[in-house]
Design an enzyme around this catalytic site. Structure first.
Site, short mmCIF file in Angstrom:
data_model
loop_
_atom_site.label_atom_id
_atom_site.label_comp_id
_atom_site.label_asym_id
_atom_site.label_seq_id
_atom_site.Cartn_x
_atom_site.Cartn_y
_atom_site.Cartn_z
N GLY A 167 -6.77 1.83 -13.69
CA GLY A 167 -8.04 2.33 -13.17
C GLY A 167 -8.45 3.62 -13.86
O GLY A 167 -9.09 4.49 -13.25
N SER A 168 -8.12 3.74 -15.13
CA SER A 168 -8.34 4.99 -15.87
C SER A 168 -9.80 5.28 -16.16
O SER A 168 -10.16 6.41 -16.48
CB SER A 168 -7.55 4.96 -17.18
OG SER A 168 -7.93 3.85 -17.97
N VAL A 183 -11.71 8.75 -10.17
CA VAL A 183 -10.45 9.46 -9.97
C VAL A 183 -9.53 9.27 -11.16
O VAL A 183 -8.79 10.18 -11.54
CB VAL A 183 -9.77 9.01 -8.66
CG1 VAL A 183 -8.46 9.76 -8.45
CG2 VAL A 183 -10.69 9.24 -7.47
N ALA A 235 -3.59 3.51 -4.54
CA ALA A 235 -4.63 4.13 -3.71
C ALA A 235 -5.87 3.26 -3.63
O ALA A 235 -6.92 3.72 -3.16
CB ALA A 235 -4.99 5.50 -4.28
N THR A 282 -8.53 0.77 -2.25
CA THR A 282 -8.96 0.37 -0.91
C THR A 282 -9.64 -0.99 -0.97
O THR A 282 -9.97 -1.50 -2.04
CB THR A 282 -9.91 1.41 -0.30
OG1 THR A 282 -11.07 1.54 -1.13
CG2 THR A 282 -9.23 2.77 -0.19
N THR A 324 -4.52 4.97 1.57
CA THR A 324 -5.95 4.80 1.37
C THR A 324 -6.63 6.11 1.01
O THR A 324 -7.80 6.11 0.61
CB THR A 324 -6.61 4.21 2.63
OG1 THR A 324 -6.26 5.03 3.76
CG2 THR A 324 -6.11 2.79 2.88
N ASN A 325 -5.91 7.21 1.13
CA ASN A 325 -6.44 8.51 0.76
C ASN A 325 -5.27 9.39 0.33
O ASN A 325 -4.30 9.53 1.07
CB ASN A 325 -7.17 9.15 1.95
CG ASN A 325 -7.97 10.37 1.56
OD1 ASN A 325 -7.47 11.28 0.92
ND2 ASN A 325 -9.24 10.39 1.95
N MET A 326 -5.33 9.94 -0.88
CA MET A 326 -4.24 10.74 -1.42
C MET A 326 -4.38 12.23 -1.10
O MET A 326 -3.62 13.04 -1.60
CB MET A 326 -4.15 10.55 -2.93
CG MET A 326 -3.64 9.18 -3.34
SD MET A 326 -1.90 8.94 -2.88
CE MET A 326 -1.72 7.18 -3.20
N HIS A 330 -19.82 8.93 2.72
CA HIS A 330 -19.49 8.89 1.30
C HIS A 330 -20.75 8.81 0.44
O HIS A 330 -21.84 8.52 0.94
CB HIS A 330 -18.57 7.72 0.97
CG HIS A 330 -17.15 7.94 1.37
ND1 HIS A 330 -16.67 7.63 2.62
CD2 HIS A 330 -16.09 8.46 0.68
CE1 HIS A 330 -15.39 7.94 2.69
NE2 HIS A 330 -15.01 8.44 1.53
N LYS A 362 -20.29 4.18 -3.33
CA LYS A 362 -19.08 3.57 -2.77
C LYS A 362 -19.37 2.15 -2.34
O LYS A 362 -20.35 1.88 -1.64
CB LYS A 362 -18.56 4.39 -1.59
CG LYS A 362 -17.21 3.89 -1.06
CD LYS A 362 -16.59 4.88 -0.10
CE LYS A 362 -15.28 4.36 0.49
NZ LYS A 362 -14.26 4.08 -0.57
#
Length: 257
Positions: free
Chosen positions: A8-9, A13, A90, A92, A115-117, A146, A150
């Site tokens: 997911g680079s 995030v 992470a 969702t 689900t949230n870091m 959000h 999203k």
């Protein structure tokens, strides 16, 4: 020095992970998995690949901020092809099949799923459990906000908060959760937990858990003001999970909560 790979680079995030790892003293970026053009400058020795197997072979631990289909491919590589690296996931919006794959893969490698870091959200989960258990006569309502881009709703974080609230009262969330109210629906039932989603602007993330009773109410809130809250938290737990036994971990395990 922990070698970290990213799935997911090219996401929001994922891009921040690349930046943060270049300034980390205890971890380095070793590989990135890409499915589209990566518009980032990488350290010269970073491996860029679209092959999941190469990603596994090039790092000590993988951080996954991809989409459900990407996470499914990651877990399948563990289950079917014997890949043996720890995972920090992470993503969702996982469906039931993907959640089952997560459980199956965690029997083979250590996996931390959150689900949230954010470290603050980890503490919020604990506070919601305590408040929901202690204030049993209070009505629970959850609102998440959000940015307009999203794609899943309600957020994974909001659902996790709702799970903590329901579990604290020995309730099955699927039996009591509602996602909206419209029309002549009658009075609120005692056990229902509403989870509402708002979308707009560039809001990074805001979650409010309200507990309401006659004469008083309590609201617990977490607001993320910068997206690297999530990338820094993911790097912290990625360092922690290396060397751990095969098991499904939560961020609370990493923080000792």
């Amino acid at each position: 020095m922990v070698k970290i790979g990213i799935l997911g680079s090219t996401g929001r995030v994922g891009s921040l992970l690349i930046d943060d790892l270049q300034n980390d003293k205890d971890a380095k970026l070793s590989a990135v998995h890409v499915t589209s053009k990566l518009l980032k400058t990488l350290p010269q020795d970073t491996i860029v690949t679209n092959d999941i197997k190469v990603l596994f072979d090039s790092c000590d631990v993988i951080i996954d901020f991809s989409k459900p289909s990407g996470t499914e491919a990651l877990l399948t590589e563990v289950i079917e092809n014997g890949a043996k690296k720890p995972l920090v996931i992470a993503t969702t919006g996982l469906n039931k099949h993907q959640q089952n794959l997560l459980l199956e893969a965690s029997k083979l490698v250590p996996i931390l799923y959150a689900t949230n870091m954010s470290l603050g959200v980890a503490v919020l989960n604990k506070l919601v459990t305590l408040a929901s258990k202690t204030l049993r006569d209070f009505d629970i309502e959850i609102v998440e906000q959000h940015h307009r881009h999203k794609i899943d709703a309600p957020s994974g974080t909001a659902l996790t908060l709702a799970e903590h609230a329901a579990s604290a009262r020995d309730l099955n969330l699927d039996d009591v959760r509602i996602s909206g109210r419209d029309g002549n629906i009658g009075a609120r039932t005692k056990d229902e937990i509403a989870v509402m989603a708002l979308r707009g602007g560039d809001i990074v993330g805001r979650h409010t858990v309200g507990l309401y009773n006659d004469g008083e109410f309590l609201e617990l809130n977490h607001t993320a003001t910068a997206r690297n809250t999530f990338s820094k938290g993911a790097i912290k737990v990625a360092k922690w999970i290396v060397g751990k036994d095969a098991k499904l971990y939560s961020i609370n395990d990493a923080l000792g909560l």
